[in-house]
Write an enzyme that holds these catalytic residues in place. Structure first.
Site, PDB file in Angstrom:
ATOM      1  N   ILE A  34      17.837  53.650  33.587  1.00  0.00           N
ATOM      2  CA  ILE A  34      16.701  54.558  33.773  1.00  0.00           C
ATOM      3  C   ILE A  34      17.154  56.015  33.777  1.00  0.00           C
ATOM      4  O   ILE A  34      16.366  56.915  33.484  1.00  0.00           O
ATOM      5  CB  ILE A  34      15.945  54.199  35.081  1.00  0.00           C
ATOM      6  N   HIS A 102      26.326  44.482  37.808  1.00  0.00           N
ATOM      7  CA  HIS A 102      25.869  44.993  36.505  1.00  0.00           C
ATOM      8  C   HIS A 102      27.016  45.667  35.785  1.00  0.00           C
ATOM      9  O   HIS A 102      27.825  46.365  36.381  1.00  0.00           O
ATOM     10  CB  HIS A 102      24.687  45.948  36.657  1.00  0.00           C
TER      11      HIS A 102
HETATM   12  P1  5GP Z   1      25.594  51.670  40.109  1.00  0.00           P
HETATM   13  O1  5GP Z   1      25.788  53.022  40.710  1.00  0.00           O
HETATM   14  O2  5GP Z   1      25.055  50.689  41.116  1.00  0.00           O
HETATM   15  O3  5GP Z   1      26.780  51.185  39.342  1.00  0.00           O
HETATM   16  O4  5GP Z   1      24.490  51.880  38.984  1.00  0.00           O
HETATM   17  C1  5GP Z   1      23.137  51.578  39.151  1.00  0.00           C
HETATM   18  C2  5GP Z   1      22.456  52.064  37.890  1.00  0.00           C
HETATM   19  O5  5GP Z   1      21.161  51.511  37.862  1.00  0.00           O
HETATM   20  C3  5GP Z   1      22.283  53.593  37.816  1.00  0.00           C
HETATM   21  O6  5GP Z   1      22.903  54.071  36.633  1.00  0.00           O
HETATM   22  C4  5GP Z   1      20.782  53.786  37.810  1.00  0.00           C
HETATM   23  O7  5GP Z   1      20.359  54.834  36.953  1.00  0.00           O
HETATM   24  C5  5GP Z   1      20.260  52.439  37.344  1.00  0.00           C
HETATM   25  N1  5GP Z   1      18.966  52.098  37.899  1.00  0.00           N
HETATM   26  C6  5GP Z   1      18.595  52.158  39.206  1.00  0.00           C
HETATM   27  N2  5GP Z   1      17.328  51.760  39.344  1.00  0.00           N
HETATM   28  C7  5GP Z   1      16.892  51.414  38.105  1.00  0.00           C
HETATM   29  C8  5GP Z   1      15.642  50.911  37.620  1.00  0.00           C
HETATM   30  O8  5GP Z   1      14.665  50.704  38.350  1.00  0.00           O
HETATM   31  N3  5GP Z   1      15.556  50.685  36.279  1.00  0.00           N
HETATM   32  C9  5GP Z   1      16.602  50.907  35.434  1.00  0.00           C
HETATM   33  N4  5GP Z   1      16.402  50.646  34.142  1.00  0.00           N
HETATM   34  N5  5GP Z   1      17.786  51.375  35.861  1.00  0.00           N
HETATM   35  C10 5GP Z   1      17.926  51.630  37.187  1.00  0.00           C
END
Ligand code: 5GP
Ligand code: ZN
Length: 115
Positions: A34, A102
């Site tokens: 996102i 992820h």
């Molecule tokens: P982390 O910091 O956990 O590795 O990355 C989480 C990722 O998820 C971030 O890059 C953030 O932009 C993405 N993200 C968080 N919430 C959402 C959402 O509701 N939809 C999408 N498509 N991406 C999300």
């Protein structure tokens, strides 16, 4: 737990929160991040709720291999033909914000917003 009702990515997998999907099969979902850091930035997630790599065991080996091997296929499809980066953030010190495993796949022409 194979599903966490409070998990944002479980909600995306269930279709309760919309996402721009790239790929889906019985085990995996891929969707655009996102808030992308790079011209191509999507996430590959297992459909089962696994928090992070701290929570994987031998039973997840095939799933992890499937996530990694899907990355170049989708990177190419999205136009990242000159290289891409794969990142998995784990836990607080790893900068993990969403507690559902992820794989970030980032690519496309530089400069990127981050990284
Ligand atoms: P982390 O910091 O956990 O590795 O990355 C989480 C990722 O998820 C971030 O890059 C953030 O932009 C993405 N993200 C968080 N919430 C959402 C959402 O509701 N939809 C999408 N498509 N991406 C999300
Ligand atoms: Zn989840």
């Amino acid at each position: 737990m194979s599903h966490d009702p409070n998990c944002i990515f479980c909600k995306i997998i269930e279709g309760k929160i919309p996402s721009r999907k790239l790929y889906e099969d019985d085990d995996l979902l891929a969707f655009h991040d996102i808030s992308p850091w790079a011209p191509v930035h999507f996430l590959i997630v297992p459909k089962i709720h696994v928090v992070s790599l701290y929570d994987v065991s031998a039973e997840h080996q095939a799933l992890l291999g499937k996530m990694l091997s899907l990355a170049p296929e989708l990177a190419r499809q999205e136009g990242a033909l000159n290289g891409f980066r794969c990142v998995i953030n784990n836990g607080q010190d790893g900068g993990q914000e969403v507690s559902h495993l992820h794989l970030h796949v980032m690519g496309g022409a530089r400069p990127w917003a981050r990284g």
